[in-house]
Scaffold this active site. Structure first.
Site, PDB file in Angstrom:
ATOM      1  N   ASP A 169       0.869  -1.349  -0.094  1.00 29.28           N
ATOM      2  CA  ASP A 169       0.018  -0.102  -0.160  1.00 29.28           C
ATOM      3  C   ASP A 169       0.860   1.100   0.258  1.00 29.28           C
ATOM      4  O   ASP A 169       1.954   0.880  -0.119  1.00 29.28           O
ATOM      5  CB  ASP A 169      -0.965  -0.170   1.219  1.00 29.28           C
ATOM      6  CG  ASP A 169      -2.466   0.375   0.873  1.00 29.28           C
ATOM      7  OD1 ASP A 169      -2.402   1.352  -0.010  1.00 29.28           O
ATOM      8  OD2 ASP A 169      -3.228   0.048   1.605  1.00 29.28           O
ATOM      9  N   GLY A 212      -3.388   4.630  -8.154  1.00 31.33           N
ATOM     10  CA  GLY A 212      -3.795   5.167  -9.475  1.00 31.33           C
ATOM     11  C   GLY A 212      -3.107   6.703  -9.601  1.00 31.33           C
ATOM     12  O   GLY A 212      -2.911   7.009 -10.770  1.00 31.33           O
ATOM     13  N   ASP A 233     -10.656   2.726  -3.655  1.00 33.33           N
ATOM     14  CA  ASP A 233     -11.329   1.413  -3.264  1.00 33.33           C
ATOM     15  C   ASP A 233     -12.799   1.206  -3.813  1.00 33.33           C
ATOM     16  O   ASP A 233     -13.757   2.075  -3.561  1.00 33.33           O
ATOM     17  CB  ASP A 233     -11.405   1.399  -1.596  1.00 33.33           C
ATOM     18  CG  ASP A 233     -10.202   1.350  -1.043  1.00 33.33           C
ATOM     19  OD1 ASP A 233      -9.067   1.712  -1.740  1.00 33.33           O
ATOM     20  OD2 ASP A 233      -9.819   0.979  -0.015  1.00 33.33           O
TER      21      ASP A 233
HETATM   22  C1  GAL Z   1      -6.549   0.883   1.243  1.00 30.67           C
HETATM   23  C2  GAL Z   1      -6.326   0.017   0.422  1.00 30.67           C
HETATM   24  C3  GAL Z   1      -7.413  -1.017   0.579  1.00 30.67           C
HETATM   25  C4  GAL Z   1      -7.103  -1.500   2.076  1.00 30.67           C
HETATM   26  C5  GAL Z   1      -6.781  -0.676   3.000  1.00 30.67           C
HETATM   27  C6  GAL Z   1      -6.294  -1.169   4.226  1.00 30.67           C
HETATM   28  O1  GAL Z   1      -5.210   1.894   1.005  1.00 30.67           O
HETATM   29  O2  GAL Z   1      -6.880   0.506  -0.725  1.00 30.67           O
HETATM   30  O3  GAL Z   1      -7.679  -1.781  -0.260  1.00 30.67           O
HETATM   31  O4  GAL Z   1      -5.748  -2.530   1.810  1.00 30.67           O
HETATM   32  O5  GAL Z   1      -5.934   0.526   2.515  1.00 30.67           O
HETATM   33  O6  GAL Z   1      -6.003  -0.043   5.190  1.00 30.67           O
END
Ligand code: GAL
Length: 431
Positions: A169, A212, A233
């Site tokens: 991430d 992205g 998301d």
């Molecule tokens: C976001 C990610 C999600 C999930 C989340 C967890 O940045 O896009 O899919 O992994 O973090 O905190």
């Protein structure tokens, strides 16, 4: 020469943020650039078709535990999901306990009392693969310890545990929430972990989750990535644009990825995020919920887009319609076609769309999508589908699992609101 082409792709195209890839001078050159980097990634033989699996975040969020993971692995086998190709079980954010005095990450002792190695062994014993999550910044999005400054150490630890997949991430990186998107910083951080994973010698599928803004489709392969998120998301909702937060609906995700097909292929895939199929607004990730037609459309379009198929619902408790959607081998075969083409939109009129995905054996998958909230009928011609006007095809309906006979010249469907019907056209011998 090849090296310089590669450099042009990375350094020039990221700066101009354009799909036409400056410096590679057009589509053909871009293809050559892609081929060079594809070969490097393909050597590892990872993600030769879009990865398929399950991820804990959508249903469990911060409540993920070894109990959930074990039961999910069991369900993957008993429901038949493993048989249709799903293999990765990925633990997302908030599995962590902290870092010990040696800087080693350890899992939350209450939720993962047996530790990660034992859990990976269990998942492997079911013939499945084990995935985990970390972050390129100082903290994860869920405020757990990130891998920044610990890349080699964490990669080796994950390899020692038996990890087969890392979702990485981008929270708590210097520019992560700013509009001054720093491409170089993101590339450097993702490369650091990509190199560290390679150095372990264990094949670990590398899933880039930068969402992205810094166009990871341009540099994902260069840093060792096998898939890269193209948008924020996807929540459990049909239509929602990004309103300043990280929540989007199914349609927005499709639209963002729709023009990025040239970057997808064996070894590296555009990732429009996880499947919300079957959440029914009961997950950790909400959004209001979708109906079964909309869930089926998500599955159809993800397969047309050659997207990774990462389920997010609680597969221990699927209702019949969720099972019907996720276990449809005919639609999964379109996703997994070894040519690895991402489908593309060939027609859009009155919020009706036709999409095309070339498949092996000169076959073509065609999706007809109704974005309207009312019933609509649609007819597309071979011309619109960019097919030889004189060609005849045998038509197979992928959701009805029925051969519809021979068609010459057009394809039609009656579509309910938000419905997508998918057909495979196979060249017909007879005239
Ligand atoms: C976001 C990610 C999600 C999930 C989340 C967890 O940045 O896009 O899919 O992994 O973090 O905190």
């Amino acid at each position: 020469m090849l090296r310089s082409i590669k450099n042009v792709v990375v350094w020039v195209s990221v700066l101009v943020f354009t799909f036409s890839i400056a410096g590679c001078a057009g589509k053909m050159a871009a293809k050559n650039c892609m081929q060079q980097t594809k070969e490097a990634v393909c050597d590892q033989k990872l993600a030769m078709t879009p990865p398929m699996g399950w991820n804990s975040w959508n249903s469990f969020g911060e409540n993920v535990s070894e109990k959930v993971i074990r039961e999910t692995a069991d369900a993957m086998v008993s429901t038949g999901l493993k048989d249709v190709g799903f293999s990765y079980i990925v633990i997302d954010d908030i599995w962590h306990g902290g870092r010990d005095s040696d800087g080693r990450l350890y899992p939350n002792p209450q939720r993962f009392p047996s530790g990660m190695k034992a859990l990976a062994d269990y998942v492997h014993s079911k013939g499945l693969k084990f995935g985990i999550y970390s972050d390129a910044g100082t903290k994860t999005c869920g405020e757990m310890p990130g891998s920044f400054g610990y890349e080699e150490k964490d990669a080796q630890l994950f390899a020692d545990w038996g990890v087969d997949f890392l979702k990485y991430d981008y929270c708590y990186c210097p520019d992560y929430a700013s509009t001054n998107n720093d491409y170089k910083m993101a590339i450097a951080r993702y490369k650091k972990m990509g190199d560290a994973l390679k150095a372990t010698g264990r094949p670990i599928l590398y899933s880039i989750c930068e969402w992205g803004p810094r166009s990871p489709w341009l540099w994902g392969r260069e840093v060792g990535g096998n898939m890269w998120r193209t948008s924020y998301d996807v929540h459990d909702i049909w239509d929602r644009p990004r309103n300043g937060d990280g929540e989007i609906g199914i349609l927005t995700s499709i639209d963002v990825v729709s023009n990025l097909g040239r970057f997808a292929g064996p070894g590296g895939w555009n990732d429009p995020d996880m499947l919300v199929v079957g959440l029914n607004n009961t997950g950790f990730i909400k959004g209001g919920g979708c109906n079964d037609i909309e869930y089926r459309t998500q599955m159809s379009m993800w397969c047309m887009l050659a997207a990774p198929l990462m389920m997010g619902c609680d597969i221990r408790n699927m209702n019949e319609s969720t099972k019907t959607i996720l276990l449809n081998k005919d639609i999964i075969d379109i996703d997994q076609d070894v040519l690895g083409n991402q489908g593309y939109r060939v027609m859009r009129k009155d919020c009706l769309e036709a999409w095309k995905k070339p498949l092996t054996g000169n076959r073509v998958a065609v999706a007809l999508l109704n974005r309207n909230s009312a019933d609509r009928s649609v007819t597309v011609s071979w011309e619109a589908l960019e097919l030889d006007p004189a060609a005849r095809y045998n038509v197979y309906d992928v959701w009805k699992h029925t051969a519809l006979g021979q068609a010459n010249g057009t394809l039609s469907a009656d579509l309910k609101p938000h419905e997508c019907q998918v057909f495979v056209l196979s060249p017909s011998e007879s005239k």
